[in-house]
Design a protein around this motif. Structure first.
Motif, mmCIF file in Angstrom:
data_model
loop_
_atom_site.group_PDB
_atom_site.id
_atom_site.type_symbol
_atom_site.label_atom_id
_atom_site.label_comp_id
_atom_site.label_asym_id
_atom_site.label_seq_id
_atom_site.Cartn_x
_atom_site.Cartn_y
_atom_site.Cartn_z
ATOM 1 N N PHE A 61 -0.796 12.152 -8.878
ATOM 2 C CA PHE A 61 -0.452 11.140 -7.872
ATOM 3 C C PHE A 61 0.537 11.673 -6.842
ATOM 4 C CE2 PHE A 61 -2.095 8.109 -11.080
ATOM 5 C CZ PHE A 61 -2.961 7.416 -10.261
ATOM 6 N N VAL A 62 1.446 12.533 -7.259
ATOM 7 C CA VAL A 62 2.386 13.122 -6.303
ATOM 8 C C VAL A 62 1.641 13.958 -5.271
ATOM 9 C CG1 VAL A 62 4.249 14.810 -6.031
ATOM 10 C CG2 VAL A 62 4.380 13.086 -7.837
ATOM 11 N N VAL A 63 0.704 14.779 -5.731
ATOM 12 C CA VAL A 63 -0.066 15.616 -4.809
ATOM 13 C C VAL A 63 -0.872 14.756 -3.847
ATOM 14 C CG1 VAL A 63 -1.961 17.279 -4.634
ATOM 15 C CG2 VAL A 63 -0.163 17.606 -6.342
ATOM 16 N N VAL A 64 -1.531 13.718 -4.363
ATOM 17 C CA VAL A 64 -2.330 12.848 -3.495
ATOM 18 C C VAL A 64 -1.433 12.132 -2.485
ATOM 19 C CG1 VAL A 64 -3.896 10.877 -3.397
ATOM 20 C CG2 VAL A 64 -4.107 12.529 -5.248
ATOM 21 N N ASP A 132 3.960 -10.304 -5.065
ATOM 22 C CA ASP A 132 4.160 -9.239 -4.091
ATOM 23 C C ASP A 132 3.308 -9.435 -2.846
ATOM 24 O OD1 ASP A 132 5.924 -8.117 -5.774
ATOM 25 O OD2 ASP A 132 4.760 -6.320 -6.229
ATOM 26 N N PRO A 133 3.454 -10.544 -2.105
ATOM 27 C CA PRO A 133 2.615 -10.754 -0.935
ATOM 28 C C PRO A 133 2.860 -9.718 0.140
ATOM 29 C CG PRO A 133 4.405 -12.364 -0.998
ATOM 30 C CD PRO A 133 4.417 -11.645 -2.307
ATOM 31 N N GLN A 134 4.038 -9.036 0.102
ATOM 32 C CA GLN A 134 4.296 -7.970 1.057
ATOM 33 C C GLN A 134 4.443 -6.669 0.282
ATOM 34 O OE1 GLN A 134 4.264 -8.284 4.279
ATOM 35 N NE2 GLN A 134 3.931 -10.481 4.221
ATOM 36 N N PRO A 135 3.364 -6.046 -0.171
ATOM 37 C CA PRO A 135 3.456 -4.850 -1.001
ATOM 38 C C PRO A 135 4.111 -3.715 -0.248
ATOM 39 C CG PRO A 135 1.207 -5.176 -0.232
ATOM 40 C CD PRO A 135 1.978 -6.392 0.163
ATOM 41 N N GLU A 136 4.692 -2.768 -1.047
ATOM 42 C CA GLU A 136 5.340 -1.618 -0.445
ATOM 43 C C GLU A 136 4.269 -0.699 0.114
ATOM 44 O OE1 GLU A 136 8.673 -0.098 -3.022
ATOM 45 O OE2 GLU A 136 7.625 -1.400 -4.412
ATOM 46 N N THR A 137 4.245 -0.552 1.390
ATOM 47 C CA THR A 137 3.207 0.248 2.002
ATOM 48 C C THR A 137 3.818 1.267 2.931
ATOM 49 O OG1 THR A 137 2.968 -1.300 3.823
ATOM 50 C CG2 THR A 137 1.534 -1.638 1.918
ATOM 51 N N ASP A 138 3.060 2.278 3.236
ATOM 52 C CA ASP A 138 3.443 3.246 4.246
ATOM 53 C C ASP A 138 3.060 2.662 5.594
ATOM 54 O OD1 ASP A 138 3.518 5.338 6.082
ATOM 55 O OD2 ASP A 138 2.999 6.832 4.576
ATOM 56 N N ARG A 190 -2.965 2.708 0.468
ATOM 57 C CA ARG A 190 -1.936 2.156 1.356
ATOM 58 C C ARG A 190 -0.600 1.985 0.651
ATOM 59 N NH1 ARG A 190 -6.663 -0.445 2.130
ATOM 60 N NH2 ARG A 190 -7.664 -0.243 4.167
ATOM 61 N N ASP A 191 -0.622 1.873 -0.671
ATOM 62 C CA ASP A 191 0.595 1.650 -1.458
ATOM 63 C C ASP A 191 0.855 2.822 -2.407
ATOM 64 O OD1 ASP A 191 0.717 -1.123 -0.485
ATOM 65 O OD2 ASP A 191 -1.012 -1.416 -1.781
ATOM 66 N N LEU A 192 0.347 3.997 -2.062
ATOM 67 C CA LEU A 192 0.323 5.099 -3.030
ATOM 68 C C LEU A 192 1.714 5.574 -3.428
ATOM 69 C CD1 LEU A 192 -1.762 6.625 -4.589
ATOM 70 C CD2 LEU A 192 -1.934 8.284 -2.732
ATOM 71 N N VAL A 193 2.654 5.587 -2.479
ATOM 72 C CA VAL A 193 4.005 6.046 -2.796
ATOM 73 C C VAL A 193 4.669 5.091 -3.797
ATOM 74 C CG1 VAL A 193 6.291 6.517 -1.859
ATOM 75 C CG2 VAL A 193 4.256 7.246 -0.597
ATOM 76 N N ALA A 194 4.609 3.789 -3.505
ATOM 77 C CA ALA A 194 5.189 2.804 -4.418
ATOM 78 C C ALA A 194 4.447 2.798 -5.749
ATOM 79 C CB ALA A 194 5.139 1.414 -3.784
ATOM 80 N N PHE A 195 3.119 2.914 -5.704
ATOM 81 C CA PHE A 195 2.319 2.948 -6.926
ATOM 82 C C PHE A 195 2.743 4.128 -7.792
ATOM 83 C CE2 PHE A 195 -1.246 4.388 -9.449
ATOM 84 C CZ PHE A 195 -1.786 3.222 -9.964
ATOM 85 N N SER A 196 2.957 5.294 -7.181
ATOM 86 C CA SER A 196 3.344 6.489 -7.933
ATOM 87 C C SER A 196 4.684 6.293 -8.616
ATOM 88 C CB SER A 196 3.401 7.704 -6.998
ATOM 89 O OG SER A 196 2.138 7.942 -6.410
ATOM 90 N N ARG A 197 5.622 5.615 -7.933
ATOM 91 C CA ARG A 197 6.935 5.349 -8.533
ATOM 92 C C ARG A 197 6.801 4.468 -9.770
ATOM 93 N NH1 ARG A 197 8.948 4.084 -3.429
ATOM 94 N NH2 ARG A 197 9.138 1.900 -4.032
#
Length: 257
Positions: A61-64, A132-138, A190-197
């Motif tokens: 997930f970090v690489v992606v 989470d109606p406003q998910p953490e997104t890039d 769209r939420d990959l950074v938050a998802f990875s955390r």
């Protein structure tokens, strides 16, 4: 991968695609369902290499996330880079014996260090509603239209089949191969950074699952699986207890107002 394995991966990815909460999405993905199926269908034992394989899942997930969000690679190319990273990591683990005890100590130590670093980077996240109606997104992530449900299901099914065929090349590391992760990364781009955390935090429960399986696998596979799932449930509950407590306090405050 067997037909049942393909269907299980498809079900997991489909469930993840329906969940709006990034935190809950990461938890559903972290359920050791593909691991359980791989252990049952292949008969591989859990040793030190499989514990380090959990680090490989996080590496994927970090690489992606880095290649997609930082380097602006298309998500499918970033996904391929993540798979390549996991395969290379697994090849290194398969080339040398990995003692279980040091692997467990090292994995837990690295997890604790990662949590400390993440806490310093994100010390006090703003409380959000449970849905989470406003998910953490890039903010720079794409905003393409979602695929129609039948098309999405077909893509997930084909992707699960292809990743299952690739997983067969990994020998014992097939246990931690990111079968559904390859497709979840695309669905959660769209939420990959938050998802990875969130997944990094949940991964300790996967370590617990594999550790318990290792200690009980000499008795029987069924006993080992039960022990693994109990360990996963206990650790997952401990990891999520603070967030549940904060949510309960927020509800109490709202009722008081």
């Amino acid at each position: 991968m067997t037909v049942s394995g393909v269907l299980l991966v498809t079900a997991v990815v489909w469930a993840v695609s329906l969940i709006r909460s990034v935190r809950l999405r990461a938890f559903v993905y972290s359920l050791p369902l593909p691991m359980t199926l791989a252990l049952v269908s292949t008969g591989h034992r859990v040793e030190g290499a499989q514990l380090l394989g959990v680090l490989g899942l996080n590496l994927f997930f970090v690489v992606v996330a880095v290649t997609h969000h930082r380097l602006r690679w298309p998500i499918l190319l970033a996904d391929a880079a993540g798979i390549a990273g996991y395969v290379a990591f697994s090849a290194g683990l398969l080339a040398v014996p990995v003692p279980f005890g040091p692997a467990l100590a090292g994995t837990v130590a690295l997890w604790a260090l990662a949590m400390l670093l993440l806490r310093r980077q994100h010390p006090a996240p703003t409380p959000a509603p449970e849905t989470d109606p406003q998910p953490e997104t890039d903010p720079q992530a794409g905003t393409g239209q979602p695929l129609p449900a039948p098309v999405k299901l077909l893509v997930i099914l084909l992707g699960a089949t292809l990743t299952g065929l690739l997983g067969e090349l990994l020998r014992a590391m097939v246990v931690t191969f990111p079968y559904s992760g390859v497709l979840v990364a695309v669905e959660s781009r769209r939420d990959l950074v938050a998802f990875s955390r969130h997944f990094a935090r949940n991964s300790l429960a996967l370590v617990g699952f594999l550790a318990a399986y290792h200690w009980w696998q000499g008795h029987s596979p069924v006993v080992a699986l039960v022990a693994g799932w109990v360990a996963f449930a206990v650790l997952a509950a401990a990891l999520h207890a603070p967030a549940v407590g904060r949510a309960a306090r927020r509800r109490t405050v709202l009722r008081a107002d």
